[in-house]
Motif scaffolding. Structure first.
Motif, short mmCIF file in Angstrom:
data_model
loop_
_atom_site.label_atom_id
_atom_site.label_comp_id
_atom_site.label_asym_id
_atom_site.label_seq_id
_atom_site.Cartn_x
_atom_site.Cartn_y
_atom_site.Cartn_z
N ILE A 1 55.94 49.87 34.48
CA ILE A 1 55.35 48.48 34.86
C ILE A 1 53.87 48.41 34.63
N SER A 2 53.37 47.49 34.31
CA SER A 2 51.67 47.36 34.39
C SER A 2 51.65 47.69 35.89
N GLN A 3 50.32 47.72 35.46
CA GLN A 3 49.70 48.41 36.88
C GLN A 3 48.41 46.80 36.70
N PRO A 4 47.64 46.68 38.09
CA PRO A 4 47.07 45.64 37.46
C PRO A 4 45.62 46.05 37.64
N GLU A 5 44.43 45.75 36.40
CA GLU A 5 43.26 45.96 35.98
C GLU A 5 42.52 46.75 37.42
N ALA A 6 41.73 47.32 37.05
CA ALA A 6 40.71 47.64 38.18
C ALA A 6 39.69 46.48 38.84
N ASN A 7 39.94 45.71 38.29
CA ASN A 7 38.94 44.74 39.15
C ASN A 7 39.52 43.75 39.63
N ARG A 8 40.88 43.85 39.23
CA ARG A 8 41.99 43.03 39.97
C ARG A 8 42.54 43.07 41.55
N THR A 9 42.43 44.76 41.52
CA THR A 9 42.62 45.14 43.26
C THR A 9 42.38 44.02 43.65
N ALA A 10 43.18 44.33 44.90
CA ALA A 10 42.97 43.71 45.75
C ALA A 10 41.61 43.98 46.68
N VAL A 11 41.21 45.05 47.03
CA VAL A 11 39.87 45.08 47.87
C VAL A 11 38.72 44.83 46.39
N ALA A 12 38.93 44.63 45.54
CA ALA A 12 37.37 44.33 44.52
C ALA A 12 37.73 43.01 44.42
N MET A 13 38.68 42.41 44.26
CA MET A 13 38.06 40.93 44.92
C MET A 13 38.24 40.48 45.74
N ASP A 14 38.37 41.10 46.84
CA ASP A 14 37.64 40.54 48.21
C ASP A 14 36.36 41.02 47.90
N THR A 15 36.02 41.80 47.50
CA THR A 15 34.40 41.98 47.44
C THR A 15 33.93 40.73 47.39
N THR A 16 34.04 40.30 45.21
CA THR A 16 34.42 39.30 44.87
C THR A 16 34.05 37.95 45.19
N ASN A 17 34.92 37.87 46.57
CA ASN A 17 35.19 36.85 46.29
C ASN A 17 34.06 36.61 48.19
N ASP A 18 34.01 37.91 48.73
CA ASP A 18 32.97 38.02 49.85
C ASP A 18 31.34 37.29 49.76
N VAL A 19 31.42 37.98 48.42
CA VAL A 19 30.05 37.65 47.70
C VAL A 19 29.79 36.04 47.76
N LYS A 20 30.94 35.79 47.16
CA LYS A 20 30.64 33.73 46.19
C LYS A 20 30.77 32.66 47.43
N ASN A 21 31.78 33.56 48.85
CA ASN A 21 31.93 32.88 50.21
C ASN A 21 30.38 33.04 50.78
N ARG A 22 29.41 34.04 50.94
CA ARG A 22 28.33 34.23 51.19
C ARG A 22 27.36 32.97 50.31
N GLU A 23 27.51 33.00 49.35
CA GLU A 23 25.98 32.01 48.22
C GLU A 23 26.52 30.96 48.63
N ILE A 24 28.19 30.48 49.12
CA ILE A 24 28.84 28.76 49.14
C ILE A 24 27.95 28.79 51.00
N ASP A 25 28.18 29.71 51.60
CA ASP A 25 27.26 29.34 53.18
C ASP A 25 26.29 29.14 52.77
N GLU A 26 25.07 29.90 52.37
CA GLU A 26 23.59 29.64 52.11
C GLU A 26 23.08 28.67 51.27
N GLN A 27 24.08 28.07 50.58
CA GLN A 27 24.15 26.66 49.71
C GLN A 27 24.26 26.16 51.09
N ILE A 28 24.68 26.08 51.63
CA ILE A 28 25.74 24.92 52.68
C ILE A 28 24.17 25.00 53.85
N ALA A 29 23.49 25.87 53.77
CA ALA A 29 23.02 25.85 54.77
C ALA A 29 21.45 25.27 54.77
#
Length: 147
Positions: A86-114
């Motif tokens: 069974i192959s395990q997800p890559e380190a940068n593909r874990t749920a926590v890492a993806m959530d962190t990446t998405n949070d950063v992107k969401n903050r950038e989008i919110d700032e751009q909208i503001a």
């Protein structure tokens, strides 16, 4: 009469158990490049199936000499591209890492909208002032008081 019936049943049972091959040995015959039908013919129906990132993942769970094995075959466009454990997800593909990446992107989008909202608010205020003529300096006569 029962004795004569029991002998063929025992013989058939012995023959079928003697012909069984281990699932581990069968799985070792699965190779990358095989089609799905070939894997099904060799291994049978998988225990689990999953579609992940455009790949079909088939998981086989079986026991060999009381040891539990989980093996996986990944398919892309109908042919096997990965065969093994069974192959395990890559380190940068874990749920926590993806959530962190998405949070950063969401903050950038919110700032751009503001910033865009503030820019549009200022533009509207300028338009309103222009349409009312408040942006121009008007001549206001000076009066001397009457005596």
């Amino acid at each position: 009469m029962l004795r004569y019936l029991a002998i063929p049943v025992v013989l058939i049972g012995l023959l079928t158990t003697a012909c069984q091959t281990s699932m581990l040995k069968q799985f070792s015959e699965v190779k990358p490049g095989m089609e799905k039908d070939d894997v099904l013919d060799l291994m049978g129906t998988p225990t689990r199936t999953q579609r992940y990132h455009g790949k079909d993942r088939w998981t086989y769970v079986f026991y060999d000499k009381r040891i539990r094995f989980e093996k996986e075959v990944q398919f892309f466009d109908g042919s096997a591209i990965y065969v093994g454990d069974i192959s395990q997800p890559e380190a940068n593909r874990t749920a926590v890492a993806m959530d962190t990446t998405n949070d950063v992107k969401n903050r950038e989008i919110d700032e751009q909208i503001a910033r865009d909202v503030e820019k549009h608010r200022r533009s509207y205020e300028e338009y309103e002032a222009q349409s009312k003529g408040e942006d121009k300096v008007r001549y206001v006569p000076s009066f001397e008081p009457v005596r």
